[in-house]
Design a protein around this motif. Structure first.
Motif, PDB file in Angstrom:
ATOM      1  N   GLY A 112       0.791  -1.225   0.000  1.00  0.00           N
ATOM      2  CA  GLY A 112       0.000   0.000   0.000  1.00  0.00           C
ATOM      3  C   GLY A 112       0.820   1.270   0.000  1.00  0.00           C
ATOM      4  N   ALA A 113       2.146   1.180  -0.156  1.00  0.00           N
ATOM      5  CA  ALA A 113       2.996   2.371  -0.124  1.00  0.00           C
ATOM      6  C   ALA A 113       2.702   3.284  -1.315  1.00  0.00           C
ATOM      7  N   ASP A 114       2.472   2.718  -2.467  1.00  0.00           N
ATOM      8  CA  ASP A 114       2.174   3.537  -3.650  1.00  0.00           C
ATOM      9  C   ASP A 114       0.809   4.208  -3.515  1.00  0.00           C
ATOM     10  N   LEU A 115      -0.112   3.550  -2.894  1.00  0.00           N
ATOM     11  CA  LEU A 115      -1.447   4.105  -2.714  1.00  0.00           C
ATOM     12  C   LEU A 115      -1.424   5.313  -1.786  1.00  0.00           C
ATOM     13  N   SER A 116      -0.699   5.218  -0.691  1.00  0.00           N
ATOM     14  CA  SER A 116      -0.631   6.359   0.224  1.00  0.00           C
ATOM     15  C   SER A 116       0.126   7.519  -0.397  1.00  0.00           C
ATOM     16  N   ALA A 117       1.103   7.242  -1.249  1.00  0.00           N
ATOM     17  CA  ALA A 117       1.798   8.314  -1.948  1.00  0.00           C
ATOM     18  C   ALA A 117       0.879   8.983  -2.968  1.00  0.00           C
ATOM     19  N   ALA A 118       0.014   8.207  -3.604  1.00  0.00           N
ATOM     20  CA  ALA A 118      -0.918   8.779  -4.579  1.00  0.00           C
ATOM     21  C   ALA A 118      -1.994   9.617  -3.891  1.00  0.00           C
ATOM     22  N   LEU A 119      -2.449   9.176  -2.737  1.00  0.00           N
ATOM     23  CA  LEU A 119      -3.474   9.925  -2.017  1.00  0.00           C
ATOM     24  C   LEU A 119      -2.908  11.129  -1.278  1.00  0.00           C
ATOM     25  N   GLY A 120      -1.593  11.186  -1.108  1.00  0.00           N
ATOM     26  CA  GLY A 120      -0.961  12.311  -0.417  1.00  0.00           C
ATOM     27  C   GLY A 120      -1.038  13.613  -1.190  1.00  0.00           C
ATOM     28  N   GLY A 121      -1.224  13.545  -2.486  1.00  0.00           N
ATOM     29  CA  GLY A 121      -1.272  14.744  -3.302  1.00  0.00           C
ATOM     30  C   GLY A 121      -2.658  15.350  -3.466  1.00  0.00           C
ATOM     31  N   LEU A 122      -3.652  14.823  -2.790  1.00  0.00           N
ATOM     32  CA  LEU A 122      -5.016  15.338  -2.915  1.00  0.00           C
ATOM     33  C   LEU A 122      -5.194  16.605  -2.081  1.00  0.00           C
ATOM     34  N   PRO A 123      -5.925  17.580  -2.602  1.00  0.00           N
ATOM     35  CA  PRO A 123      -6.156  18.813  -1.838  1.00  0.00           C
ATOM     36  C   PRO A 123      -7.119  18.591  -0.662  1.00  0.00           C
ATOM     37  N   GLY A 124      -7.203  19.568   0.209  1.00  0.00           N
ATOM     38  CA  GLY A 124      -8.020  19.462   1.412  1.00  0.00           C
ATOM     39  C   GLY A 124      -9.506  19.351   1.136  1.00  0.00           C
ATOM     40  N   ASP A 125      -9.977  19.997   0.058  1.00  0.00           N
ATOM     41  CA  ASP A 125     -11.408  19.909  -0.270  1.00  0.00           C
ATOM     42  C   ASP A 125     -11.816  18.479  -0.627  1.00  0.00           C
ATOM     43  N   VAL A 126     -10.955  17.789  -1.327  1.00  0.00           N
ATOM     44  CA  VAL A 126     -11.246  16.407  -1.693  1.00  0.00           C
ATOM     45  C   VAL A 126     -11.176  15.514  -0.452  1.00  0.00           C
ATOM     46  N   TRP A 127     -10.218  15.790   0.424  1.00  0.00           N
ATOM     47  CA  TRP A 127     -10.083  15.000   1.646  1.00  0.00           C
ATOM     48  C   TRP A 127     -11.310  15.130   2.542  1.00  0.00           C
ATOM     49  N   TYR A 128     -11.957  16.284   2.509  1.00  0.00           N
ATOM     50  CA  TYR A 128     -13.171  16.450   3.314  1.00  0.00           C
ATOM     51  C   TYR A 128     -14.229  15.420   2.916  1.00  0.00           C
ATOM     52  N   PHE A 129     -14.459  15.278   1.621  1.00  0.00           N
ATOM     53  CA  PHE A 129     -15.470  14.323   1.165  1.00  0.00           C
ATOM     54  C   PHE A 129     -15.007  12.870   1.327  1.00  0.00           C
ATOM     55  N   LEU A 130     -13.700  12.645   1.184  1.00  0.00           N
ATOM     56  CA  LEU A 130     -13.197  11.293   1.401  1.00  0.00           C
ATOM     57  C   LEU A 130     -13.356  10.882   2.866  1.00  0.00           C
ATOM     58  N   ASP A 131     -13.095  11.817   3.777  1.00  0.00           N
ATOM     59  CA  ASP A 131     -13.297  11.518   5.193  1.00  0.00           C
ATOM     60  C   ASP A 131     -14.778  11.406   5.532  1.00  0.00           C
ATOM     61  N   LEU A 132     -15.602  12.169   4.861  1.00  0.00           N
ATOM     62  CA  LEU A 132     -17.040  12.117   5.096  1.00  0.00           C
ATOM     63  C   LEU A 132     -17.594  10.735   4.752  1.00  0.00           C
ATOM     64  N   PHE A 133     -17.114  10.158   3.660  1.00  0.00           N
ATOM     65  CA  PHE A 133     -17.558   8.834   3.238  1.00  0.00           C
ATOM     66  C   PHE A 133     -16.676   7.708   3.779  1.00  0.00           C
ATOM     67  N   ASN A 134     -15.717   8.042   4.649  1.00  0.00           N
ATOM     68  CA  ASN A 134     -14.834   7.078   5.316  1.00  0.00           C
ATOM     69  C   ASN A 134     -14.106   6.189   4.305  1.00  0.00           C
ATOM     70  N   VAL A 135     -13.544   6.818   3.310  1.00  0.00           N
ATOM     71  CA  VAL A 135     -12.810   6.098   2.267  1.00  0.00           C
ATOM     72  C   VAL A 135     -11.524   5.501   2.831  1.00  0.00           C
TER      73      VAL A 135
END
Length: 95
Positions: free
Chosen positions: A48-71
């Protein structure tokens, strides 16, 4: 009388040899092959190292909805379900 006891002993012994011992050997062989094959194939599967590196570049607005849906909890469950499906369907000894 001795013939009846000998016949009963033969029936019990045949049941034990055919049903219990043979099934134990077959299922132990399948268990051993499965556990060793999983140990070998787990080194080949991606981590999962590549996955966390790919998700690290997402902006805060996108993270809000990802956390809202517990992705963050859903992605590991989805990946483990895919690996389990692969193991069950594609490996002939197991599935």
């Amino acid at each position: 009388m001795f013939g009846i006891v000998l016949s009963a002993l033969n029936v019990v012994l045949a049941f034990v040899v055919r049903s219990i011992i043979v099934k134990f050997v077959v299922f132990f062989g399948l268990f051993f092959i499965t556990t060793e094959f999983i140990a070998v194939i787990s080194n080949i599967l991606p981590t999962g190292a590549d996955l966390s590196a790919a998700l690290g570049g997402l902006p805060g607005d996108v993270w809000y909805f990802l956390d809202l849906f517990n992705v963050s909890a859903g992605i590991p469950v989805l990946l483990s379900a895919w690996v389990t499906r692969f193991i069950i369907r594609r490996i002939p000894v197991i599935g």
